[in-house]
Scaffold this motif. Structure first.
Motif, PDB file in Angstrom:
ATOM      1  N   TYR A 190     -61.831  35.226  -4.361  1.00  0.00           N
ATOM      2  CA  TYR A 190     -63.034  35.939  -3.934  1.00  0.00           C
ATOM      3  C   TYR A 190     -62.878  36.295  -2.461  1.00  0.00           C
ATOM      4  O   TYR A 190     -62.581  35.436  -1.624  1.00  0.00           O
ATOM      5  CB  TYR A 190     -64.279  35.069  -4.113  1.00  0.00           C
ATOM      6  CG  TYR A 190     -64.720  34.922  -5.552  1.00  0.00           C
ATOM      7  CD1 TYR A 190     -65.427  35.934  -6.185  1.00  0.00           C
ATOM      8  CD2 TYR A 190     -64.428  33.765  -6.281  1.00  0.00           C
ATOM      9  CE1 TYR A 190     -65.833  35.800  -7.505  1.00  0.00           C
ATOM     10  CE2 TYR A 190     -64.823  33.632  -7.594  1.00  0.00           C
ATOM     11  CZ  TYR A 190     -65.530  34.658  -8.208  1.00  0.00           C
ATOM     12  OH  TYR A 190     -65.928  34.520  -9.513  1.00  0.00           O
ATOM     13  N   TRP A 224     -66.957  32.863 -13.761  1.00  0.00           N
ATOM     14  CA  TRP A 224     -66.725  33.077 -12.329  1.00  0.00           C
ATOM     15  C   TRP A 224     -65.501  32.304 -11.828  1.00  0.00           C
ATOM     16  O   TRP A 224     -64.920  32.660 -10.804  1.00  0.00           O
ATOM     17  CB  TRP A 224     -67.962  32.689 -11.524  1.00  0.00           C
ATOM     18  CG  TRP A 224     -69.243  33.203 -12.102  1.00  0.00           C
ATOM     19  CD1 TRP A 224     -70.367  32.483 -12.401  1.00  0.00           C
ATOM     20  CD2 TRP A 224     -69.551  34.564 -12.471  1.00  0.00           C
ATOM     21  NE1 TRP A 224     -71.339  33.289 -12.929  1.00  0.00           N
ATOM     22  CE2 TRP A 224     -70.875  34.572 -12.984  1.00  0.00           C
ATOM     23  CE3 TRP A 224     -68.851  35.764 -12.423  1.00  0.00           C
ATOM     24  CZ2 TRP A 224     -71.490  35.732 -13.443  1.00  0.00           C
ATOM     25  CZ3 TRP A 224     -69.453  36.923 -12.886  1.00  0.00           C
ATOM     26  CH2 TRP A 224     -70.756  36.898 -13.383  1.00  0.00           C
ATOM     27  N   LEU A 280     -67.102  40.051  -2.705  1.00  0.00           N
ATOM     28  CA  LEU A 280     -68.522  39.740  -2.849  1.00  0.00           C
ATOM     29  C   LEU A 280     -69.272  40.390  -1.689  1.00  0.00           C
ATOM     30  O   LEU A 280     -69.374  39.844  -0.608  1.00  0.00           O
ATOM     31  CB  LEU A 280     -68.736  38.227  -2.865  1.00  0.00           C
ATOM     32  CG  LEU A 280     -68.099  37.485  -4.052  1.00  0.00           C
ATOM     33  CD1 LEU A 280     -68.175  35.978  -3.848  1.00  0.00           C
ATOM     34  CD2 LEU A 280     -68.776  37.883  -5.365  1.00  0.00           C
ATOM     35  N   PHE A 292     -61.645  31.239  -2.105  1.00  0.00           N
ATOM     36  CA  PHE A 292     -62.282  32.134  -1.145  1.00  0.00           C
ATOM     37  C   PHE A 292     -61.365  32.458   0.031  1.00  0.00           C
ATOM     38  O   PHE A 292     -60.622  31.615   0.511  1.00  0.00           O
ATOM     39  CB  PHE A 292     -63.570  31.505  -0.597  1.00  0.00           C
ATOM     40  CG  PHE A 292     -64.696  31.492  -1.594  1.00  0.00           C
ATOM     41  CD1 PHE A 292     -65.609  32.529  -1.647  1.00  0.00           C
ATOM     42  CD2 PHE A 292     -64.830  30.436  -2.486  1.00  0.00           C
ATOM     43  CE1 PHE A 292     -66.633  32.520  -2.557  1.00  0.00           C
ATOM     44  CE2 PHE A 292     -65.862  30.421  -3.414  1.00  0.00           C
ATOM     45  CZ  PHE A 292     -66.771  31.463  -3.446  1.00  0.00           C
ATOM     46  N   CYS A 314     -61.645  34.143 -11.730  1.00  0.00           N
ATOM     47  CA  CYS A 314     -61.175  35.000 -10.643  1.00  0.00           C
ATOM     48  C   CYS A 314     -60.139  34.285  -9.771  1.00  0.00           C
ATOM     49  O   CYS A 314     -60.342  33.148  -9.355  1.00  0.00           O
ATOM     50  CB  CYS A 314     -62.361  35.449  -9.788  1.00  0.00           C
ATOM     51  SG  CYS A 314     -61.909  36.495  -8.399  1.00  0.00           S
TER      52      CYS A 314
END
Length: 392
Positions: free
Chosen positions: A168, A162, A102, A191, A165
């Motif tokens: 991220y 989303w 991102l 994340f 995934c």
């Protein structure tokens, strides 16, 4: 290991395109087989924008690339807008794990940068649908296009796109906090923080000269008008390199004030040369930067950074160690830090320079980045294998 990298290139090459190219080279140097699937918005841009919610052509192009290359993992960088979220469904259908870096805040707000009309725009973070962003036309000052972008993000949030995934990759802890505090509903385990990097420059051991340097886009969110205002009312010299919508303003100021010098666009070698010989880099940005390559390049050259205290710069720059902070958009604060830097002894400045270089060596080298990136890939692939084993 085989990695398929997917990226929608920008019409005007920027930091994201550079990061993608450098990461591909980095992986190849590690003996990884890498293939790039590239989309773009250069042709039929309007048609691609209309297909933003689900681009069938991108879907089948991704499916074909996956079938031919047979990657172990996919790494997505930018899907806006030529790729579209259809790419995610092509990967899911092929049952291959994937990660997304991102680089911006497009999933949180159609502006992509959480900035509009000269200030931070954070309204979209807390609302289910960003009506205020639409009403303000935060994307290219178009209410219609902003609505279309917002609708696509909203629909895929509702569909759970989303959440598909595996991981991220965000560039800073600050960015991670923003995404986790938003209404996306993603989990902290999705994340991981991995900063950008730059190759170690070949330095010429040039003597530091008495000028400050700005390198980057000449635009409002970068704090260019603040920089021009401060240096037009002080005796310190600044050299400005870059291009952007405020280029004419920079040219105008440089013609009126002899201490402001405009260098235009420089290539990478020229940037490192002028970085190495400056006194300090100035970085007056007024928005939530991802992870500025310019700051990493400055540290690689052993150059301290005088920056606004916001976003990633809060953690990248340690005051009184590798640089100085001033409050965002504060003309007085910026000027004071220039004075503070100017009044340091050469011995003190040299200590800052050594610390700047240490910061690069500790966090932003290619080797460090390769280790982090491969660890992320291996974690994701191992998790996928465990899930597969549990279903058998």
């Amino acid at each position: 290991m085989k990695v398929l990298v997917i990226h929608t290139s920008y019409q005007y090459k920027g930091g994201e395109d550079t990061v993608v190219a450098e990461e591909i080279k980095l992986l190849q140097l590690q003996g990884i087989m890498v293939e790039l699937l590239e989309f773009n918005n250069h042709k039929n841009a309007f048609l691609k924008l209309l297909q933003l919610p689900f681009n069938l052509q991108s879907y089948f192009k991704t499916k074909e690339a996956l079938a031919l290359f047979k990657p172990d993992i996919v790494h997505i960088h930018n899907l806006h807008f030529g790729g579209s979220p259809s790419v995610i469904y092509a990967i899911k259908r092929s049952k291959i794990p994937f990660v997304i870096t991102l680089h911006n805040y497009r999933l949180l707000c159609p502006s992509g940068i959480l900035f509009h009309n000269g200030k931070l725009f954070l309204d979209s973070l807390s609302n289910k649908f960003p009506w205020k962003a639409v009403g303000s036309g935060v994307y290219k000052n178009s209410k219609l296009i902003t609505f279309w972008l917002s609708l696509s993000i909203y629909l895929h949030n509702k569909l759970g796109t989303w959440k598909i995934c595996n991981r991220y990759i965000v560039l800073s802890e600050h960015a991670k906090k923003l995404f986790l505090s938003s209404n996306l509903g993603l989990s902290a385990s999705q994340f991981v923080v991995k900063p950008n990097f730059c190759s170690d420059p070949i330095l010429k051991n040039q003597q530091a000269q008495d000028y400050f340097l700005y390198v980057g886009r000449l635009s409002e969110e970068k704090g260019i008008m603040l920089l021009l205002s401060v240096f037009s009312s002080c005796p310190y010299k600044v050299k400005i390199a870059g291009d952007g919508p405020l280029k004419d303003e920079v040219v105008k100021y440089s013609s009126r004030f002899p201490n402001i010098e405009f260098l235009g666009i420089l290539n990478k070698t020229e940037v490192f040369t002028i970085l190495e010989s400056c006194s300090a880099l100035v970085f007056p940005s007024i928005w939530f930067e991802g992870m500025p390559l310019t700051i990493i390049e400055a540290f690689a050259c052993g150059i301290p950074v005088i920056s606004s205290r916001i976003g990633a710069m809060e953690t990248m720059i340690t005051p009184d160690y590798n640089g100085l902070h001033f409050e965002v958009q504060s003309k007085e604060g910026f000027r004071k830090k220039l004075d503070d830097w100017h009044n340091l002894s050469e011995v003190q400045k040299q200590e800052y320079r050594l610390n700047a270089r240490k910061t690069y060596e500790n966090y932003y080298t290619p080797d460090k980045n390769a280790q982090q990136l491969l660890a992320i890939y291996n974690d994701v692939m191992n998790e996928e294998k465990l899930l597969l084993a549990e279903t058998l």
